[in-house]
Design a protein around this motif. Sequence first.
Motif, mmCIF file in Angstrom:
data_model
loop_
_atom_site.group_PDB
_atom_site.id
_atom_site.type_symbol
_atom_site.label_atom_id
_atom_site.label_comp_id
_atom_site.label_asym_id
_atom_site.label_seq_id
_atom_site.Cartn_x
_atom_site.Cartn_y
_atom_site.Cartn_z
ATOM 1 N N ILE B 583 0.920 -1.141 0.141
ATOM 2 C CA ILE B 583 0.012 0.097 -0.080
ATOM 3 C C ILE B 583 0.904 1.139 0.028
ATOM 4 C CG2 ILE B 583 -1.843 1.353 1.236
ATOM 5 C CD1 ILE B 583 -2.627 -1.411 0.009
ATOM 6 N N ARG B 584 1.892 1.309 0.747
ATOM 7 C CA ARG B 584 3.003 2.313 0.776
ATOM 8 C C ARG B 584 3.448 2.578 -0.526
ATOM 9 N NH1 ARG B 584 3.816 -0.427 5.908
ATOM 10 N NH2 ARG B 584 2.898 1.114 7.449
ATOM 11 N N ILE B 585 3.830 1.324 -1.217
ATOM 12 C CA ILE B 585 4.264 1.682 -2.650
ATOM 13 C C ILE B 585 3.286 2.356 -3.391
ATOM 14 C CG2 ILE B 585 5.192 0.460 -4.473
ATOM 15 C CD1 ILE B 585 5.965 -1.917 -2.913
ATOM 16 N N ILE B 586 2.028 2.026 -3.561
ATOM 17 C CA ILE B 586 1.343 2.660 -4.053
ATOM 18 C C ILE B 586 0.876 4.233 -4.009
ATOM 19 C CG2 ILE B 586 -1.210 2.433 -5.078
ATOM 20 C CD1 ILE B 586 -1.117 -0.455 -4.449
ATOM 21 N N TRP B 587 0.944 4.380 -2.456
ATOM 22 C CA TRP B 587 0.861 5.852 -2.343
ATOM 23 C C TRP B 587 1.991 6.604 -2.658
ATOM 24 C CZ3 TRP B 587 0.214 6.020 3.970
ATOM 25 C CH2 TRP B 587 -0.817 5.493 4.405
ATOM 26 N N SER B 588 3.244 6.037 -2.408
ATOM 27 C CA SER B 588 4.714 6.784 -2.912
ATOM 28 C C SER B 588 4.533 6.915 -4.324
ATOM 29 C CB SER B 588 5.559 5.993 -2.472
ATOM 30 O OG SER B 588 5.577 5.694 -1.052
ATOM 31 N N PHE B 589 4.129 5.873 -5.110
ATOM 32 C CA PHE B 589 4.241 5.777 -6.605
ATOM 33 C C PHE B 589 3.100 6.934 -7.222
ATOM 34 C CE2 PHE B 589 3.854 4.605 -10.961
ATOM 35 C CZ PHE B 589 5.156 4.092 -11.391
ATOM 36 N N THR B 590 1.966 6.855 -6.511
ATOM 37 C CA THR B 590 0.954 7.956 -7.117
ATOM 38 C C THR B 590 1.387 9.396 -6.979
ATOM 39 O OG1 THR B 590 -0.633 6.179 -6.498
ATOM 40 C CG2 THR B 590 -1.512 8.101 -7.142
ATOM 41 N N MET B 591 1.778 9.419 -5.665
ATOM 42 C CA MET B 591 2.188 10.938 -5.183
ATOM 43 C C MET B 591 3.543 11.461 -6.166
ATOM 44 S SD MET B 591 0.018 12.027 -3.012
ATOM 45 C CE MET B 591 1.111 13.384 -2.425
ATOM 46 N N ALA B 592 4.352 10.375 -6.139
ATOM 47 C CA ALA B 592 5.714 10.641 -6.904
ATOM 48 C C ALA B 592 5.310 11.182 -8.201
ATOM 49 C CB ALA B 592 6.738 9.664 -6.842
ATOM 50 N N LEU B 593 4.290 10.713 -8.950
ATOM 51 C CA LEU B 593 3.859 10.957 -10.415
ATOM 52 C C LEU B 593 3.609 12.430 -10.307
ATOM 53 C CD1 LEU B 593 1.993 8.154 -11.823
ATOM 54 C CD2 LEU B 593 4.157 9.056 -12.365
ATOM 55 N N LEU B 594 2.822 12.776 -9.345
ATOM 56 C CA LEU B 594 2.060 14.134 -9.275
ATOM 57 C C LEU B 594 3.252 14.998 -8.946
ATOM 58 C CD1 LEU B 594 -0.020 16.218 -9.327
ATOM 59 C CD2 LEU B 594 -0.687 15.477 -7.214
ATOM 60 N N GLN B 595 4.218 14.903 -7.830
ATOM 61 C CA GLN B 595 5.270 15.558 -7.400
ATOM 62 C C GLN B 595 6.199 15.978 -8.571
ATOM 63 O OE1 GLN B 595 6.409 13.011 -4.371
ATOM 64 N NE2 GLN B 595 5.176 13.968 -2.775
ATOM 65 N N THR B 596 6.332 14.605 -9.218
ATOM 66 C CA THR B 596 7.400 15.045 -10.439
ATOM 67 C C THR B 596 7.026 15.783 -11.486
ATOM 68 O OG1 THR B 596 8.138 12.899 -9.838
ATOM 69 C CG2 THR B 596 9.009 13.689 -11.686
ATOM 70 N N SER B 597 5.697 15.661 -11.795
ATOM 71 C CA SER B 597 5.181 16.481 -12.823
ATOM 72 C C SER B 597 5.159 17.702 -12.399
ATOM 73 C CB SER B 597 3.602 15.914 -13.123
ATOM 74 O OG SER B 597 3.146 16.790 -13.901
ATOM 75 N N ILE B 598 4.653 18.357 -11.301
ATOM 76 C CA ILE B 598 4.786 19.540 -10.810
ATOM 77 C C ILE B 598 6.274 20.258 -10.817
ATOM 78 C CG2 ILE B 598 4.495 21.188 -8.853
ATOM 79 C CD1 ILE B 598 2.234 19.304 -7.940
ATOM 80 N N GLU B 599 7.064 19.425 -10.412
ATOM 81 C CA GLU B 599 8.585 19.755 -10.203
ATOM 82 C C GLU B 599 9.223 20.127 -11.812
ATOM 83 O OE1 GLU B 599 11.392 17.885 -7.693
ATOM 84 O OE2 GLU B 599 9.635 17.438 -6.629
ATOM 85 N N MET B 600 8.920 19.051 -12.516
ATOM 86 C CA MET B 600 9.498 18.912 -13.798
ATOM 87 C C MET B 600 8.697 19.602 -15.044
ATOM 88 S SD MET B 600 12.384 18.092 -12.900
ATOM 89 C CE MET B 600 13.260 17.870 -14.542
ATOM 90 N N ASN B 601 7.483 20.025 -14.869
ATOM 91 C CA ASN B 601 6.414 20.766 -15.715
ATOM 92 C C ASN B 601 5.984 19.346 -16.667
ATOM 93 O OD1 ASN B 601 5.127 22.589 -16.687
ATOM 94 N ND2 ASN B 601 6.701 23.563 -17.746
ATOM 95 N N GLY B 602 5.340 18.439 -15.840
ATOM 96 C CA GLY B 602 4.908 17.417 -16.797
ATOM 97 C C GLY B 602 3.667 17.498 -17.200
ATOM 98 N N ASN B 603 2.728 16.508 -17.417
ATOM 99 C CA ASN B 603 1.368 16.354 -18.092
ATOM 100 C C ASN B 603 0.555 15.939 -16.950
ATOM 101 O OD1 ASN B 603 2.275 17.521 -20.576
ATOM 102 N ND2 ASN B 603 3.083 15.200 -20.990
ATOM 103 N N HIS B 604 0.749 15.836 -15.811
ATOM 104 C CA HIS B 604 -0.163 15.331 -14.935
ATOM 105 C C HIS B 604 -1.436 16.238 -14.756
ATOM 106 C CE1 HIS B 604 -1.826 13.419 -11.340
ATOM 107 N NE2 HIS B 604 -1.000 12.648 -11.199
ATOM 108 N N PRO B 605 -2.553 15.812 -14.813
ATOM 109 C CA PRO B 605 -3.781 16.593 -14.755
ATOM 110 C C PRO B 605 -4.107 17.328 -13.301
ATOM 111 C CG PRO B 605 -4.313 14.466 -15.596
ATOM 112 C CD PRO B 605 -3.087 14.463 -15.257
#
Lengths: 157, 680
Positions: B583-605
């Motif tokens: 469960i922690r992996i899923i939290w971390s992964f889902t959050m990391a997608l958003l965090q990285t998209s914000i930091e690196m100007n990705g396409n996360h909605p």
Amino acid sequence: MINNYEVIFDAKPDAVPYNYRISYKVSQICLIIDMTSWGKTGCSPIKLHMISFALSSKEIMDKLLSFAHENAEPPLIRFDPAVNKAVSFAIADGLILQSNKGKYVLSDKGKTLVKKIKEDTQVLVAEKIDLKNLSKKLSDERIKKLSELWRSKYAEN
Amino acid sequence: MLKINRLHIEIKTDNLHQGGIYGFDASFTDGLNFIASSENTSGKSSVIEAIIYCLGLEQIIGGKNEHVLTSAYKTQIKDEDKTWNVLESGAFLEISNGKEVVTIFRTIVKDGRDPRLVTVYKCDYESIGKMRVDYEDMYLHDGGAATNERGFHNYLESFLQLKLPVVQTSGNDQKLYLQTIFSGLFIEQKHGWADIFSGMPYLGIKDAKKRVVEFLIGLDTYKISKERDKLRAEKNEIISEWKKIISEINQIANMGSCTVSGISVHPQIMSEKERSNIFVSTINKKTIDEAIVELNRAHDFIKRRQPKVVDNFDELNEELSEIEKTIEELEKKYGECQYQEIISKAAVEQASRSLEIVNRDLRNNKDAVKLQKMGATSGCQISVNICPVCNQSIQDSLLHIGQNVPVMSVEENIRHLEGQKEILEFDINSHKSNIENLTVIQNDIRERLVTLRKLAQTIRSDLFSTETEWSETIVHKLVDIETCIRKYEQVKLQVSMKIDSIMELSASWKINKEEFAKLPNKSISPLDLERMGTFKSNFIKNLRRYKYKSAPDFYAIDIPIDTCLPTIDGFDMKFDSSASDNIRIIWSFTMALLQTSIEMNGNHPGVIIFDEPAQHSIVTSDMESLIKSVLELNDSSQVIMGITLNNEELKNSIEKLQRGTANIIEIGERAFTLFNANGI
């Protein structure tokens, strides 16, 4: 002088036409059984020979198609011993079974093989089209009548 | 970006009291939103499902259309101790992309309305029914829902300003579907917690998970391969244009009985020096300039001759016999050319026929290889050259071949055939070019014969004319030479014009080559490496924060770029993790997608839904870490969390959150309550 040396000739590998490759012919036979016979009745040996031979040449296939569809003159059939051999291999490998009427039907293993062949759109393209055109039109009835006709015509007393 | 503003669910029942409309209505804010209740059976998941359903993404939950929704929407709804039958139901979802607000309406159960139909109102929910509003009907789940103009997902894609990449699938290339992307954003309760992307529907996309990660964090890899495709298309265009011009040049030259040398059939980068190496030469191997000079000289020479027949009777006689000789020679040569042409043509025909046979054989042999592989994977012994009866090895042939004669394998056979094919093609091409040459020569001979015969005729008439007349021959010759010069000049001009366009093409060829060289050759740009690095470090940071314990060493954790999924010592992380750590992996992964998209100007909605993140034995302190990390995200993202407050600790910690930091939507005993007469 030459007697002192041994001269060894190594045979160069022989090229084998695709039509005489075991797995090619066996797969072709499985496909014919699947695409041209009704459900569990299977495919008779004569029909198998007819279609397998027709697949090797466009002209013969055209003749066979018009025979199946429009009652035209039947093409000449060459009975190729390679087909018999391939059938033996296919039976031994458990791809086809012989029903008690002497007809060939696909086993489960054969069906999986045919499914794979049908799913791949790049393999045996022309053959699949021809077999589809032929589909189930060439019934064993027609073939039987044909051989009866020949028998009565050419039988010597 | 996607923001969920408001959800309004209506369920019409046969309860006669107050119109009998049950429903749910809540507004969502930026940042963190809780859908909270104290019991676990009150329909939080139903509410979250409705959000997903309105967006047409219910394949994440596990199916298409209303089938995936709970029975409260479809058959019966409970109110205290009574149950009521559901007559009609549907939901409104107001969403925004930061600039515009639209409301999506989708029915769940309603006679005469297909659940695949979606109505999009171009306004907020409040305005519907109060004023004239623009709306549009769109559809879902049919072919084209993602690409067609009336397809809802196509609309949603442009509304959310996502530029979905085209990806490889088992069939044609397709757009990366929204359902696949959102399976990494919306973690629903039923099977969302099984694995990363476990809600992703199977739509035949190759490496779907990888593509989603690449898209969300904005990797260039896909862009680069697209760019490469574009350049390749450009390159092919230049090649074909080049070939066209070359054949035009040859045509012009042929018409003037000339040949052009020093020009390549394939595009190349041409310098001015290389240009000056292009020569147009006449049939007797002289350059066109030389030929023109020579003709001019002949012209001058004839002009200087005595124009009267009587002055050069002997000369004319000599010339006539010479001309007659030349005509004879040329006629012989012409016959030879014709003969050779016939031979070459026959050879081409024969070789073409052989090539056809070889091509057919090649195709059939390739089929044979495939069939052999298929047989081998189906467990056929004959396909691996073993006799099914005696288990001895056999030759792959149905023919009777002597026992010790080896047989070519199919692959060898194919190589053999390919060799033959090459020879035949070479043969055909050489004969074709021979025929072409012969035609040029024949044309030239024919033309020369015509002029020579005319000349011979004029000389004859000159010889038999009265001695004092003007020589017709000389006039005729002059006219002839002038036409020839004009012809050559024309060829020279036209060829040079064509060479100008070749030079232009050569310039764009050079640019194309340069662009190709500029592309990173490993298809991973330095920027991508940075993005992957950030993604990995975010992921590991999250794991630490949420107290992931299964791995002794965080350094063994990696997210390789070729799969984009986390591994530990090269293996899938899931296998080495306890249930709660998963469960922690899923939290971390889902959050990391958003965090990285914000930091690196990705396409996360910019939206995440967690339904019951406290699965398994997750302790309250870890939940607090998750909430804290959500609050640290910037304001433009939105996280919706379904949560059951069944222990005091968690309840306290949520109540402790400062006012205004999180929007808590409390659901009482049941999510769906009877609306009052105003429908609220």
